[in-house]
Motif scaffolding. Sequence first.
Motif, PDB file in Angstrom:
ATOM      1  N   ALA A   1       0.814  -1.199   0.000  1.00  0.00           N
ATOM      2  CA  ALA A   1       0.000   0.000   0.000  1.00  0.00           C
ATOM      3  C   ALA A   1       0.856   1.261   0.000  1.00  0.00           C
ATOM      4  CB  ALA A   1      -0.907   0.029   1.210  1.00  0.00           C
ATOM      5  N   GLY A   2       1.064   1.365  -1.242  1.00  0.00           N
ATOM      6  CA  GLY A   2       1.833   2.601  -1.284  1.00  0.00           C
ATOM      7  C   GLY A   2       1.963   3.487  -0.118  1.00  0.00           C
TER       8      GLY A   2
ATOM      9  N   GLY B   1       3.732   4.197   4.207  1.00  0.00           N
ATOM     10  CA  GLY B   1       3.686   4.691   2.837  1.00  0.00           C
ATOM     11  C   GLY B   1       3.134   6.092   2.743  1.00  0.00           C
ATOM     12  N   THR B   2       3.188   6.641   1.532  1.00  0.00           N
ATOM     13  CA  THR B   2       2.808   8.034   1.339  1.00  0.00           C
ATOM     14  C   THR B   2       2.360   8.270  -0.093  1.00  0.00           C
ATOM     15  OG1 THR B   2       3.600  10.333   1.565  1.00  0.00           O
ATOM     16  CG2 THR B   2       5.169   8.721   0.719  1.00  0.00           C
ATOM     17  N   THR B   3       1.720   9.396  -0.313  1.00  0.00           N
ATOM     18  CA  THR B   3       1.484   9.899  -1.655  1.00  0.00           C
ATOM     19  C   THR B   3       2.557  10.945  -1.960  1.00  0.00           C
ATOM     20  OG1 THR B   3       0.086  11.812  -1.106  1.00  0.00           O
ATOM     21  CG2 THR B   3      -0.992   9.654  -1.164  1.00  0.00           C
ATOM     22  N   THR B   4       2.534  11.481  -3.170  1.00  0.00           N
ATOM     23  CA  THR B   4       3.527  12.501  -3.525  1.00  0.00           C
ATOM     24  C   THR B   4       3.305  13.806  -2.778  1.00  0.00           C
ATOM     25  OG1 THR B   4       2.180  13.211  -5.410  1.00  0.00           O
ATOM     26  CG2 THR B   4       3.883  11.557  -5.832  1.00  0.00           C
ATOM     27  N   SER B   5       2.146  13.966  -2.165  1.00  0.00           N
ATOM     28  CA  SER B   5       1.853  15.207  -1.439  1.00  0.00           C
ATOM     29  C   SER B   5       1.778  14.996   0.071  1.00  0.00           C
ATOM     30  CB  SER B   5       0.543  15.828  -1.937  1.00  0.00           C
ATOM     31  OG  SER B   5      -0.540  14.927  -1.796  1.00  0.00           O
TER      32      SER B   5
ATOM     33  N   LEU C   1       8.522   8.358   6.103  1.00  0.00           N
ATOM     34  CA  LEU C   1       7.783   8.067   4.885  1.00  0.00           C
ATOM     35  C   LEU C   1       8.620   7.213   3.935  1.00  0.00           C
ATOM     36  CD1 LEU C   1       6.209  11.540   4.016  1.00  0.00           C
ATOM     37  CD2 LEU C   1       5.123   9.600   5.181  1.00  0.00           C
ATOM     38  N   MET C   2       7.930   6.405   3.117  1.00  0.00           N
ATOM     39  CA  MET C   2       8.577   5.640   2.049  1.00  0.00           C
ATOM     40  C   MET C   2       8.173   6.245   0.710  1.00  0.00           C
ATOM     41  SD  MET C   2       8.222   1.720   3.459  1.00  0.00           S
ATOM     42  CE  MET C   2       6.431   1.747   3.475  1.00  0.00           C
ATOM     43  N   PRO C   3       8.887   7.264   0.246  1.00  0.00           N
ATOM     44  CA  PRO C   3       8.465   7.999  -0.955  1.00  0.00           C
ATOM     45  C   PRO C   3       9.056   7.417  -2.236  1.00  0.00           C
ATOM     46  CG  PRO C   3      10.232   9.187   0.146  1.00  0.00           C
ATOM     47  CD  PRO C   3      10.027   7.910   0.907  1.00  0.00           C
ATOM     48  N   PHE C   4       8.461   6.338  -2.715  1.00  0.00           N
ATOM     49  CA  PHE C   4       8.868   5.756  -3.989  1.00  0.00           C
ATOM     50  C   PHE C   4       7.709   4.942  -4.544  1.00  0.00           C
ATOM     51  CE2 PHE C   4      10.456   3.069  -0.528  1.00  0.00           C
ATOM     52  CZ  PHE C   4       9.911   1.832  -0.830  1.00  0.00           C
ATOM     53  N   ASP C   5       7.896   4.424  -5.764  1.00  0.00           N
ATOM     54  CA  ASP C   5       6.854   3.707  -6.493  1.00  0.00           C
ATOM     55  C   ASP C   5       5.619   4.561  -6.712  1.00  0.00           C
ATOM     56  OD1 ASP C   5       8.402   1.516  -6.916  1.00  0.00           O
ATOM     57  OD2 ASP C   5       7.497   0.269  -5.377  1.00  0.00           O
ATOM     58  N   PHE C   6       5.873   5.819  -7.111  1.00  0.00           N
ATOM     59  CA  PHE C   6       4.802   6.729  -7.496  1.00  0.00           C
ATOM     60  C   PHE C   6       4.533   6.664  -9.000  1.00  0.00           C
ATOM     61  CE2 PHE C   6       6.877   9.384  -4.020  1.00  0.00           C
ATOM     62  CZ  PHE C   6       5.940   9.051  -3.064  1.00  0.00           C
ATOM     63  N   GLY C   7       5.384   5.961  -9.758  1.00  0.00           N
ATOM     64  CA  GLY C   7       5.408   6.146 -11.199  1.00  0.00           C
ATOM     65  C   GLY C   7       6.006   7.499 -11.517  1.00  0.00           C
TER      66      GLY C   7
END
Length: 331
Positions: free
Chosen positions: A19-20, A190-194, A219-225
């Motif tokens: 989960a992202g 996980g996190t979103t880009t914002s 935060l784990m800021p990756f796999d956002f595309g």
Amino acid sequence: MSRIRFHVSAMSVALVMIAGGCAVTAKDDSTTSANSVTSALVAKRSEPYLYMGWGDPPSPSAVMNASGVRSFTMAFVLSSGGCNPAWDGSRPLTGGVDANAISEIRNAGGDIVPSFGGWSGNKLGPNCATASELAGAYQKVIDAYQLKAIDIDIENTDEFENPTVQDRILSALKIVKDNNPGIVTIATFGTTTSGPNDTGKRLIDQSKALGSNIDIFTLMPFDFGSSNIYNDTVGAAEGLKSKLQSTFGWSDAEAYGHIGISGMNGLSDQQEMTSVETWTQIRDWARGKGLARLAFWAANRDRGCPGGGVVSNCSGIAQSDWEFSRVTAGF
């Protein structure tokens, strides 16, 4: 937002899917003050993940000697059945390869923080019936290694997206804090880009409501595309900062001082590329803002293999071995 991240059970190697605030009142002032003091006392932590059950585990002392890194996040403490902690849910808590690696690290002048959770495998959060039992499971590991810090990687949906289990973890962390003065507690998610999604925001709000007194929110800021992992990492961290400020009433400096970043070196599962240069930019931004923690997944992958794709034992890009560790050590 779903994301993909390397993780394995004790029996296999696989790529798997992952989960992202309210205003501060007079009643909350003591909590805010206590957290501010805690933030000031938390030393900067540079600690790549090291997984002894996966990805051709390197000699930790060799990584330390080559890179200057002095601490590792050891993955992962899981349930071996019920509320019993074990490395990867199957390797013994003491007397096995994980304990040997910890001794090697400490003999070389370093230290470790264990990570409870991750994505796959049997988690302690859902298997321990109460917060008290869960805190007892954490305490077994704390006592076994005389720990100064623990990382709770709350990313699996059974823990992160289950309000009952999420609250159980946060309440257990309060017990750990009460019983181990000075211990540093880290929550990784996980996190979103914002910034945090609604579930992540709930975790932060509930950590205040339950008095968890978490030191570092990572935060784990990756796999956002992502086409620009630096910009998206900064955006995610800034979003977390704003949420911490609105929840706890912290200043910019206080909020940054409670934030960690855990990236993914080289190619991510969605083929995003974090180069050594980009990781250096992220490190410099995090250091300049006064963040508390910098980690990456994982030291096992901190070896060059240009064109190698997304694999467990190298980064998929051209790099010198242990280069991401060297950059992280400069945090």
